[in-house]
Design a protein around this motif. Structure first.
Motif, mmCIF file in Angstrom:
data_model
loop_
_atom_site.group_PDB
_atom_site.id
_atom_site.type_symbol
_atom_site.label_atom_id
_atom_site.label_comp_id
_atom_site.label_asym_id
_atom_site.label_seq_id
_atom_site.Cartn_x
_atom_site.Cartn_y
_atom_site.Cartn_z
ATOM 1 N N UNK A 106 21.452 77.407 -110.232
ATOM 2 C CA UNK A 106 20.526 77.957 -111.224
ATOM 3 C C UNK A 106 20.137 79.397 -110.894
ATOM 4 N N UNK A 107 19.517 80.021 -111.896
ATOM 5 C CA UNK A 107 18.854 81.302 -111.708
ATOM 6 C C UNK A 107 17.404 81.126 -112.144
ATOM 7 N N UNK A 108 16.546 81.973 -111.605
ATOM 8 C CA UNK A 108 15.132 81.919 -111.969
ATOM 9 C C UNK A 108 14.697 83.272 -112.527
ATOM 10 N N UNK A 109 14.059 83.212 -113.683
ATOM 11 C CA UNK A 109 13.600 84.404 -114.391
ATOM 12 C C UNK A 109 12.087 84.533 -114.259
ATOM 13 N N UNK A 110 11.616 85.765 -114.178
ATOM 14 C CA UNK A 110 10.178 86.012 -114.093
ATOM 15 C C UNK A 110 9.676 86.429 -115.473
ATOM 16 N N UNK A 111 8.842 85.575 -116.048
ATOM 17 C CA UNK A 111 8.183 85.848 -117.320
ATOM 18 C C UNK A 111 6.749 86.233 -116.969
ATOM 19 N N UNK A 112 6.496 87.526 -116.896
ATOM 20 C CA UNK A 112 5.212 88.035 -116.431
ATOM 21 C C UNK A 112 4.109 87.640 -117.404
ATOM 22 N N UNK A 113 3.298 86.684 -116.980
ATOM 23 C CA UNK A 113 2.190 86.212 -117.820
ATOM 24 C C UNK A 113 1.103 85.655 -116.904
ATOM 25 N N UNK A 114 0.026 85.204 -117.494
ATOM 26 C CA UNK A 114 -1.102 84.708 -116.710
ATOM 27 C C UNK A 114 -1.149 83.189 -116.634
ATOM 28 N N UNK A 115 -0.048 82.507 -116.934
ATOM 29 C CA UNK A 115 -0.027 81.045 -116.937
ATOM 30 C C UNK A 115 -0.276 80.489 -115.541
#
Length: 185
Positions: A106-115
């Motif tokens: 797999x790859x992991x993506x960074x979704x910049x948010x405050x979750x």
């Protein structure tokens, strides 16, 4: 499992992952690809890869997650997926599960948010990629798993949504692996 076969399989893996990202609509977001991960079934394979990766970078984390060691190796020369550099590899030591295929997983993506939890993360993702609503609701052939994996020393909440199809996986979370590692101190 040795490094040379991994290196040779990277182009096909990266094309397949890019296609899954496009199918999900995540390609349009230009999210940083935080790291890629391997799967191996034996301690010997993990030890061999550890030794080979140490010649191509440095271990920046050796943590126990879900009861097994997981290494993060920062590469001297990043891998590339399309135009995106990937400078870290996750090498988990095997647990109780045998994988049908060893290698890139797999790859992991960074979704910049405050979750801070998976529900908030999924809602924020759906807000920017509305077509993900059907995927997350289980109405497609893509499997979705939500989790909040945590290392023994981590202090940063990093909920994760994994999208899986045909043995490939794209994970999305709000914080990059280096920020998570930094939270351990």
């Amino acid at each position: 499992m040795m490094y040379a076969p991994l290196h040779q399989s990277w182009p096909q893996f990266s094309r397949s992952i890019a296609a899954l990202m496009a199918e999900l609509g995540l390609d349009k977001l230009n999210l940083p690809i935080d790291h890629t991960a391997l799967r191996v079934n034996t301690v010997q394979a993990a030890d061999s890869l550890r030794s080979e990766f140490e010649q191509r970078g440095k271990i920046i984390s050796n943590n126990i997650i879900n009861g097994r060691p997981i290494l993060i190796i920062e590469l001297d020369t990043p891998l590339r997926l399309n135009d995106n550099p990937i400078d870290c590899v996750e090498l988990p030591y095997p647990g109780n599960k045998a994988y049908p295929q060893e290698g890139w997983e797999h790859v992991e993506l960074v979704f910049n948010c405050n979750a801070e939890d998976c529900e908030s993360l999924s809602q924020q993702l759906i807000n920017v990629v509305p077509s993900l609503a059907a995927v997350i609701a289980g109405k497609t052939d893509i499997t979705v798993k939500m989790s909040s994996p945590k290392g023994d020393k981590e202090r940063l909440a990093n909920p994760t949504i994994a999208f899986k199809k045909h043995g490939l996986c794209v994970k999305v979370h709000p914080h990059g692996i280096k920020a998570v590692i930094a939270s351990e101190t």
